[in-house]
Design a protein around this motif. Structure first.
Motif, PDB file in Angstrom:
ATOM      1  N   GLY A   1      40.441  36.000  53.033  1.00  0.00           N
ATOM      2  CA  GLY A   1      39.488  35.976  51.933  1.00  0.00           C
ATOM      3  C   GLY A   1      38.137  35.460  52.347  1.00  0.00           C
TER       4      GLY A   1
ATOM      5  N   ARG B   1      35.372  31.735  44.997  1.00  0.00           N
ATOM      6  CA  ARG B   1      36.150  32.771  45.677  1.00  0.00           C
ATOM      7  C   ARG B   1      35.444  34.105  45.439  1.00  0.00           C
TER       8      ARG B   1
ATOM      9  N   THR C   1      39.266  38.698  48.217  1.00  0.00           N
ATOM     10  CA  THR C   1      40.459  38.448  49.016  1.00  0.00           C
ATOM     11  C   THR C   1      41.209  39.749  49.237  1.00  0.00           C
TER      12      THR C   1
ATOM     13  N   VAL D   1      45.810  34.803  49.760  1.00  0.00           N
ATOM     14  CA  VAL D   1      44.864  33.686  49.652  1.00  0.00           C
ATOM     15  C   VAL D   1      44.812  33.194  48.208  1.00  0.00           C
TER      16      VAL D   1
END
Length: 120
Positions: free
Chosen positions: A35, A47, A50, A103
């Motif tokens: 990721g 984030r 991923t 991830v």
């Protein structure tokens, strides 16, 4: 153990593109989810994208959907992040991450980060 080394960051004008690479060392790369995360100054780590260990499932943050593409090449032990239509809000340190199979928000392994700066 997995060691991750990012490359490909830099300075780009708004509307431009960059491709980040993350080279992984260690065994069994193909069994790790990979990721990309990013952190801008004064902001929490986010984030971004991923990809699962099989490569069949991906995730993108709403802010990058349609502009960023994550991919992996298991033969090269490398994961990529193609970033198009960049804007100043994409400016951040980008980190590669790895975790067994998939991830999560707390992956086991991190790279050192690469700076991406988008000028307006």
């Amino acid at each position: 153990q997995v060691q991750l080394v990012e490359s490909g960051g830099g300075l780009v004008q708004a509307g431009g593109s960059l491709r980040l690479s993350c080279a992984a060392s260690g065994r069994a790369f193909s069994t790790y989810g990979m990721g990309w995360f990013r952190q801008a100054p004064g902001e929490e780590r986010e984030r971004v994208a991923t990809i699962t260990w099989t490569g069949t499932s991906t995730y993108y943050a709403d802010s990058v959907k349609g502009r960023f593409t994550i991919s992996r090449d298991n033969a090269k032990n490398t994961v990529y992040l193609q970033m198009n239509s960049l804007n100043p809000d994409d400016t951040a340190v980008y980190y590669c991450a790895a975790n067994k199979f998939i991830v999560t928000d707390t992956p086991a392994y991190w790279g050192q980060g690469t700076q991406v700066t988008v000028s307006s």
